[in-house]
Design a protein around this motif. Structure first.
Motif, mmCIF file in Angstrom:
data_model
loop_
_atom_site.group_PDB
_atom_site.id
_atom_site.type_symbol
_atom_site.label_atom_id
_atom_site.label_comp_id
_atom_site.label_asym_id
_atom_site.label_seq_id
_atom_site.Cartn_x
_atom_site.Cartn_y
_atom_site.Cartn_z
ATOM 1 N N PRO A 118 0.834 -1.207 0.000
ATOM 2 C CA PRO A 118 0.000 0.000 0.000
ATOM 3 C C PRO A 118 0.863 1.249 0.000
ATOM 4 O O PRO A 118 1.830 1.333 0.750
ATOM 5 N N GLY A 119 0.502 2.171 -0.845
ATOM 6 C CA GLY A 119 1.213 3.444 -0.863
ATOM 7 C C GLY A 119 2.607 3.349 -1.438
ATOM 8 O O GLY A 119 3.448 4.217 -1.183
ATOM 9 N N ASP A 146 -3.290 21.974 15.907
ATOM 10 C CA ASP A 146 -3.363 20.697 15.191
ATOM 11 C C ASP A 146 -2.752 20.866 13.805
ATOM 12 O O ASP A 146 -3.455 20.876 12.798
ATOM 13 N N ASN A 168 6.644 15.069 10.744
ATOM 14 C CA ASN A 168 5.970 13.868 10.247
ATOM 15 C C ASN A 168 4.842 14.207 9.277
ATOM 16 O O ASN A 168 3.850 13.490 9.183
ATOM 17 N N PRO A 195 2.707 14.590 5.876
ATOM 18 C CA PRO A 195 2.570 13.619 4.783
ATOM 19 C C PRO A 195 3.446 13.943 3.579
ATOM 20 O O PRO A 195 3.849 13.036 2.850
ATOM 21 N N THR A 218 2.702 7.088 7.321
ATOM 22 C CA THR A 218 1.639 6.389 6.602
ATOM 23 C C THR A 218 1.389 7.028 5.252
ATOM 24 O O THR A 218 0.552 7.903 5.175
ATOM 25 N N PRO A 219 2.032 6.644 4.205
ATOM 26 C CA PRO A 219 3.117 5.659 4.134
ATOM 27 C C PRO A 219 4.447 6.329 4.410
ATOM 28 O O PRO A 219 4.574 7.528 4.209
ATOM 29 N N VAL A 246 -0.386 3.957 15.253
ATOM 30 C CA VAL A 246 -0.503 3.256 13.972
ATOM 31 C C VAL A 246 -0.900 1.805 14.210
ATOM 32 O O VAL A 246 -0.533 1.206 15.229
ATOM 33 N N ARG A 248 -4.652 15.663 13.388
ATOM 34 C CA ARG A 248 -4.007 15.805 12.080
ATOM 35 C C ARG A 248 -4.902 15.281 10.957
ATOM 36 O O ARG A 248 -4.397 14.767 9.950
ATOM 37 N N GLY A 249 -6.226 15.360 11.198
ATOM 38 C CA GLY A 249 -7.151 14.929 10.159
ATOM 39 C C GLY A 249 -7.014 13.452 9.809
ATOM 40 O O GLY A 249 -7.437 13.030 8.729
ATOM 41 N N ARG A 301 -4.370 11.839 9.105
ATOM 42 C CA ARG A 301 -3.333 11.612 8.080
ATOM 43 C C ARG A 301 -2.033 11.141 8.716
ATOM 44 O O ARG A 301 -1.194 10.555 8.057
ATOM 45 N N THR A 302 -1.845 11.459 9.983
ATOM 46 C CA THR A 302 -0.624 11.129 10.705
ATOM 47 C C THR A 302 -1.037 10.508 12.038
ATOM 48 O O THR A 302 -2.039 10.921 12.620
ATOM 49 N N PHE A 303 -0.268 9.518 12.470
ATOM 50 C CA PHE A 303 -0.607 8.842 13.723
ATOM 51 C C PHE A 303 0.640 8.684 14.577
ATOM 52 O O PHE A 303 1.745 8.560 14.037
ATOM 53 N N TRP A 338 -6.072 -1.317 7.299
ATOM 54 C CA TRP A 338 -5.860 0.037 7.821
ATOM 55 C C TRP A 338 -4.681 0.696 7.110
ATOM 56 O O TRP A 338 -4.742 1.864 6.738
ATOM 57 N N VAL A 339 -3.600 -0.096 6.923
ATOM 58 C CA VAL A 339 -2.418 0.458 6.251
ATOM 59 C C VAL A 339 -2.793 0.895 4.840
ATOM 60 O O VAL A 339 -2.436 1.975 4.376
ATOM 61 N N ARG A 340 -3.582 0.041 4.153
ATOM 62 C CA ARG A 340 -3.993 0.369 2.786
ATOM 63 C C ARG A 340 -4.834 1.652 2.800
ATOM 64 O O ARG A 340 -4.640 2.556 1.983
ATOM 65 N N THR A 354 -4.931 4.114 4.970
ATOM 66 C CA THR A 354 -4.259 5.360 5.317
ATOM 67 C C THR A 354 -3.120 5.692 4.367
ATOM 68 O O THR A 354 -2.612 6.809 4.392
ATOM 69 N N ALA A 355 -2.707 4.726 3.543
ATOM 70 C CA ALA A 355 -1.614 5.012 2.600
ATOM 71 C C ALA A 355 -2.138 5.737 1.376
ATOM 72 O O ALA A 355 -1.367 6.227 0.572
#
Lengths: 214, 561, 393
Positions: free
Chosen positions: B52-53, B137, B142, B144, B229-230, C186, C239-240, C242-244, C387-389, C391-392
């Motif tokens: 993924p990603g 926030d 980190n 994206p 992520t990723p 994550v 972070r919406g 997008r980041t964990f 989940w990885v898929r 969020t990626a």
């Protein structure tokens, strides 16, 4: 001890032609032969070939003999051919006394004897008590005298002089030439001097050889 | 004996890298007999493609690596152009030293503590200027897009590039070029852009490509500052390598090969950029252009200043956190100070510090011995002074670490070399040796050849010449090279992680682990130590030769600076 | 028949006890490389204490290999097996459970069964179906030995969030009203995966289906409500979404900084301990979804090629010593709940547990409510992948 060159020439690594035409000469003990040539003609390479200091890949042709024995096959340290450069190069990390001790022949044994030999050499050079001086604090003439004494302490069978006077001012030059040539005569060492200064050759009072292009 | 050095280097440094590459490549095509996989097969690539990603991961690595390197180089060049005559002084070296010495991991931890929404910058400005009672926030680290990672790389690589650029400029007749250029009607910015910098760049290409390869494949800084992520590709590959499922090893190898391809792609892109910039620098003056890119140079110099400030502030906030007691947002400074994190070496930093020091000493000594042997073998004609030999030695620096360490780990196991300190020392040596060799070869080859010749004329054999003349005269450069070796060793993350079998915890692995832990103070202590250790090495390298040769003026100034 | 049973019991018990002395003798002087997640300082300190205790009692020392992820140790053993290292392996003991245990058990990477050989196993309820006999629904079969209890709990700062939401469903509503104030680690991290599993267990139409290995059909039916819930939640996350954070520790730091209002732990005593260390405000409290929360047991396992197998068994046995377990449950030490069966302890041993201190942030067993069983590990693997898929993208 006599130093003789028979048709010696040098080809630098990768070069097609030799640097100069083959040189032949004979230097009897206690005399100085001068090799004259413009700069870049290969004077220093000739001395390096005789002393054994050429780089890997450089080629020497001909023979270099000491009393008839060829030395070219021997490594530099086994030839016992002394060197003196134009800046009278002293080891910067050693004191004046240690520089002399570095050269002092291993046959002189015992700490007291070695120390005495060093002190005597300094005295002969007019530098009594200079044992612990930093070479960097010496004048050009003083350095040259130390370098000569260091070379002689190694009891060389021949000595090579690479423009040893060219960096000194004119009045010092004459004084130092006298000092060097007197000591060489006393020690009965054959010497080869390279220079582009005709006055050097004149003072050396020996034969003059000119390097010719190959 | 000296003849043994070239084969030893080949066996210890070059062969493992090539074997590692081969093993990685084979596994990527489904061939890993040890695990019962026999290729060839494209399945690993299919699995990789399903990651993924994947596209984003690849793009992140390429974009952050290329972008950060280009930006850092531009800023370094601009800073050099703006500050040149002053830069050649020792003050510039001192200003850069802390940033050069601090490893990537320590710098990344510090930058995270500085730039995060709850970081020091936000604390200093809140709430009086921002109105923030709680951290905003905002993804300032980190993020994206990998901007924080790119920024971190710029902060860390800029001092390095500036440092090598200063060394290159010292070899060029800068003042003369400036005078000639201005006499021809070129503005100073144009003289820099069209005349001086292109020449200087040619001298620093190797360090630039090393930087590029490193930036594309960096792992520790990417974990700390990059997106998760990723994640960037190198991190994704590393995660796959340590995943529990052995079937994941094959796609991990495919990922490692992809990293090799990605690094090659980055290098190609860079070569294209080089060509374009070179054409511009030649064509513009011919077209009559006499003005230089003044605005770009000014912006670059400003960026360099900003990056320097950020690096220093990052180190400062590490020091502050390491002695902080309670320090909640938005207090600008800790409410209390506490030496608790320092007072208990047993609770964290003691053993990693000792391990780092021990491994660092072993790596440094081994790298130094090999480099001295290598150069001495050259001097004695036992090996050619050839570009290809140097290229092989620096190969580990030009390849992405994940690209071959996978195969190296596998071959270490196959050879029965137990994971642990010895394997880590060897793996770190792959990276420390080229740096030490590069650092030492300049001064070594610059040594007046008449010194060893004089010694030989006085009857000293090759070993006596080496130990009593060459090495003492080169004491300063030797110490500097040793300090560089130590700094490289201290900074290694991936080799330590992969070949340490998890048993070897150094300050670097601890700093990365603790950085995401709950206690910033412990992370700060390890990061501070990680940064201080190389700095001590450099300080020692500057100070010790002066002490040893206090009475030898001829050697002073030949020192590490 | 009874005679056969007795003979069987004897043949099982007597050699084991006789062997134990042999094990103790073999273990003396060994150093056990215990690969254990190193992200929690109190656990590291406790392991150091166990090391001192093992040295004092049995002449066995422990070197903790601190892992960022337990999978690292599994990979190591896999690689050793691949390289043919059948003896003298680098890993002597692993703190393990769930998918990592399943992976090692399936690939024959474990030594055992050995639990029945441990004298202190007598204090544990090992009957089939008992908590310590199942690891994420996978039968343990003596291949790993229990040492501590884990329970999923949520953590809030009572000063900023006095009334936390009472269920995972309510959590999504709360997040919608308070965007950016909730996150989770994550899913590749066990804490993040547990957060999703807790929601799965609460939201699945038939929670019992989760105890069987996942099938395509069951996965679709059972996880549909979970992904609906997550889709509603995600955009309102920190972070919406997008980041964990990397792990629970990073999230505790976010809680202390005030970036988020809720954190989570798999150790009910962790928040109280962090308060004590000055890493969280005094007003932090633990809460649990009203229907109960996931719980499981942490085990130690011994790889098939462990160099110091005897030493590892001695340490596994020591971990089950009632005095050691009582110390482990002490909030001032580790605060991790004991795996021993109180019914199998004598009065003095029980009294040691009763006398343990308490703290405001430390929940009582009553506060924690019922323990929900972990789904089969295959569910976690699938959820993590999805989940990885997700969020990626």
């Amino acid at each position: 001890m006599t130093l003789a060159l028979e048709a010696v020439s040098v080809t630098r690594a990768g070069a097609a032609a030799p640097l100069f035409a083959p040189v032949s000469l004979t230097v009897p003990p206690g005399t100085v032969t001068t090799v004259m040539a413009p700069s870049g003609a290969g004077k220093s390479s000739l001395l390096a070939a005789i002393g054994g200091h050429l780089g890997p890949g450089d080629l020497v042709s001909g023979r270099v003999t000491l009393d008839g024995a060829d030395v070219l096959a021997r490594p530099a340290e086994a030839r016992r051919i002394g060197l003196m450069f134009q800046d009278a190069l002293l080891f910067p990390h050693l004191s004046v006394g240690q520089n002399l001790g570095f050269g002092l022949a291993p046959e002189v044994q015992g700490r007291a004897a070695r120390r005495a030999a060093v002190a005597a050499a300094l005295e002969a050079a007019g530098l009594t008590g200079f044992e612990h001086r930093d070479p960097a604090t010496l004048s050009g003439g003083e350095r040259a005298r130390v370098a000569l004494m260091r070379a002689l302490l190694a009891r060389p069978r021949a000595l090579l002089l690479d423009e040893p006077f060219s960096r000194l001012d004119t009045d010092r030059r004459a004084e130092l030439r006298r000092f060097v040539f007197d000591h060489l005569r006393q020690a009965a060492v054959p010497a080869l001097l390279v220079s582009h200064d005709a006055a050097d050759a004149e003072a050396a009072a020996g034969p003059v050889v000119r390097l010719q292009p190959a | 004996m000296i003849r043994l050095v070239p084969p030893l280097v080949a066996l210890a440094i070059v062969l493992p890298v090539l074997a590692g590459l081969a093993g990685t490549l084979a596994a990527a095509f489904g061939h890993l007999p040890a695990l019962g996989f026999t290729g060839p097969s494209l399945d690993p690539w299919r699995d990789l493609a399903a990651l993924p990603g994947l596209g984003r991961s690849l793009w992140l690595s390429l974009a952050t690596g290329l972008g950060a390197t280009a930006l850092a180089l531009l800023a370094a060049m601009a800073a050099a152009a703006a500050l040149w005559p002053r830069l050649s002084s020792g003050a510039a070296a001192r200003a850069l030293a802390p940033l050069l010495a601090a490893p990537h991991a320590a710098m990344a931890v510090g930058l995270a503590f500085l730039l995060a929404p709850s970081g020091w910058l936000a604390r200093l400005a809140s709430p009086w200027a921002t109105g923030w009672q709680r951290p905003p926030d905002l993804a300032t680290v980190n993020d994206p897009a990998g901007l924080a990672l790119a920024a971190g790389l710029v902060v860390k690589e800029l001092p390095f590039l500036l440092f090598v650029l200063i060394a290159a400029l010292r070899q060029l007749p800068v003042a003369q070029a400036m005078a000639e250029g201005r006499a021809l009607g070129y503005r100073p910015a144009a003289v820099w852009a069209f005349l001086i910098l292109p020449q200087a760049y040619r001298l620093i290409r190797l360090p630039v490509f090393v930087t590029l390869a490193f930036a594309v494949s960096v792992v520790d800084m990417a974990i700390l500052l990059g997106p998760a992520t990723p994640p960037p590709m190198a991190v994704a590959v590393m995660r796959w390598m340590v995943a529990p499922d052995p079937a994941g090893m094959l796609p991990a190898a495919a990922g490692a090969v992809a990293m090799l391809g990605l690094t090659a792609l980055a290098a190609l892109a860079w070569l294209a950029g080089e060509r374009l910039a070179g054409m511009a620098a030649r064509a513009l003056p011919l077209a009559g252009r006499r003005r230089g890119p003044r605005a770009t140079l000014a912006a670059g110099a400003a960026l360099a200043g900003l990056a320097w400030l950020a690096g220093i502030a990052a180190l400062a906030v590490l020091a502050l956190w390491s002695v902080a007691g309670r320090w909640r947002f938005p207090d600008p400074l800790p409410a209390s100070l506490s030496a608790a994190a320092w007072a208990q070496p047993a609770a964290g930093w003691g053993e990693p510090a000792l391990a780092t020091l021990g491994i660092g000493a072993a790596v440094t000594l081994a790298a130094l011995a090999l480099a001295i042997g290598w150069l001495e073998a050259e001097d004695r004609g036992a090996m050619p002074r050839a570009r290809w030999a140097v290229a092989l030695a620096v190969l580990p620096l030009l390849l992405p670490q994940v690209g071959f360490l996978y195969g190296v780990t596998a071959s270490a196991l196959a050879l029965g070399l137990p994971g642990g300190a010895a394997a880590v020392i060897w793996a770190q040596l792959l990276f420390a040796f080229p740096y030490v060799l590069i650092a030492l070869s300049g001064p070594w080859r610059g040594l007046d050849p008449r010194l060893p010749a004089t010694a030989a004329a006085l009857g000293a054999g090759p070993w006596r010449r080496l130990f009593t003349v060459k090495l003492p005269v080169l004491a300063g450069p030797l110490m500097a090279a040793a300090a560089i070796g130590l700094a490289v060793s201290v900074a290694q993350y991936l080799p330590t992680l992969l070949l340490g079998a998890g048993r070897v915890a150094t300050l670097t692995t601890e700093a990365v682990t603790l950085a995401t832990g709950v206690d910033r103070r412990l992370a700060a202590v390890t990061a501070v130590l990680q940064a201080v250790l190389p700095m001590l090495g450099f300080a020692l390298a500057l100070w010790l030769p002066g002490r040893l040769f206090a009475n030898r003026r001829g050697l002073i100034g030949r020192g590490a600076a | 028949m009874r005679l056969v049973a007795a003979a069987l019991a004897l043949s099982l018990a007597t050699p084991a006890l006789a062997d134990w002395q042999a094990t103790l003798d073999a273990a003396r002087g060994q150093t056990v490389y215990w690969h254990a997640w190193g992200g929690d300082q109190r656990t590291n300190d406790f392991i150091a204490w166990i090391g001192a205790e093992a040295e004092r009692r049995h002449g066995v020392s422990i070197a903790q290999v601190k892992l960022a992820d337990t999978a690292e140790a599994v990979t190591r053993v896999v690689a050793e097996k691949a390289a043919g290292v059948a003896e003298g392996g680098a890993v002597d003991m692993i703190w393990i459970n769930g998918p990592n245990f399943l992976a090692m058990k399936d690939q024959g990477l474990l030594h055992g069964p050995f639990v029945a050989d441990l004298p202190n196993a007598a204090y544990v309820d090992l009957s089939p179906g008992a908590a310590a006999s199942l690891d994420f629904t996978v039968p343990v079969e003596g291949m790993e030995s229990p040492w501590r209890l884990a329970r999923f709990v949520l953590v809030h700062d009572s000063a900023t969030l006095p009334n936390p939401p009472a269920s995972m469903a309510a959590l999504a509503d709360w997040a919608a009203a308070n965007p950016g104030r909730l996150t989770h680690p994550v899913a590749g991290n066990f804490m993040g995966a547990t957060f999703l599993k807790q929601a799965l267990v609460e939201l699945a139409p038939d929670p019992a289906a989760l105890l069987a290995p996942v099938t395509e059909a069951a996965y679709g039916t059972q996880t549909a409500p979970l992904w609906d819930w997550y889709a509603r939640l995600r955009s309102n996350l920190w972070r919406g979404g997008r980041t964990f954070p990397e792990n629970e520790s990073a999230q505790f730091r976010l809680l202390d900084d005030g970036e988020v209002d809720i954190a989570m732990a798999f150790d009910p005593a962790a928040p109280a301990a962090l308060v004590e260390q000055g890493l969280l405000p005094d007003s932090v409290r633990v809460f649990v979804p009203e229907g109960g929360s996931l719980g499981n047991i942490s085990f130690v396992a011994i790889p098939f090629n462990a160099a110091h197998r005897a030493g590892a068994m001695v340490v596994a046995n020591l971990l089950l010593d009632p005095a050691v377990q009582a110390r482990m449950q002490d909030i001032t030490v580790l605060g991790s709940y004991s795996v021993l069966d109180p019914a199998r302890l004598d009065a003095a041993q029980r009294a040691a547990f009763a006398a343990l201190p308490t703290a405001p942030a430390l929940p009582t067993l009553d506060d924690l409510g019922p323990t929900l069983p972990e789904p089969h590990p295959s569910w976690m693997t699938r959820i993590t992948e999805d989940w990885v898929r997700l969020t990626a993208e």
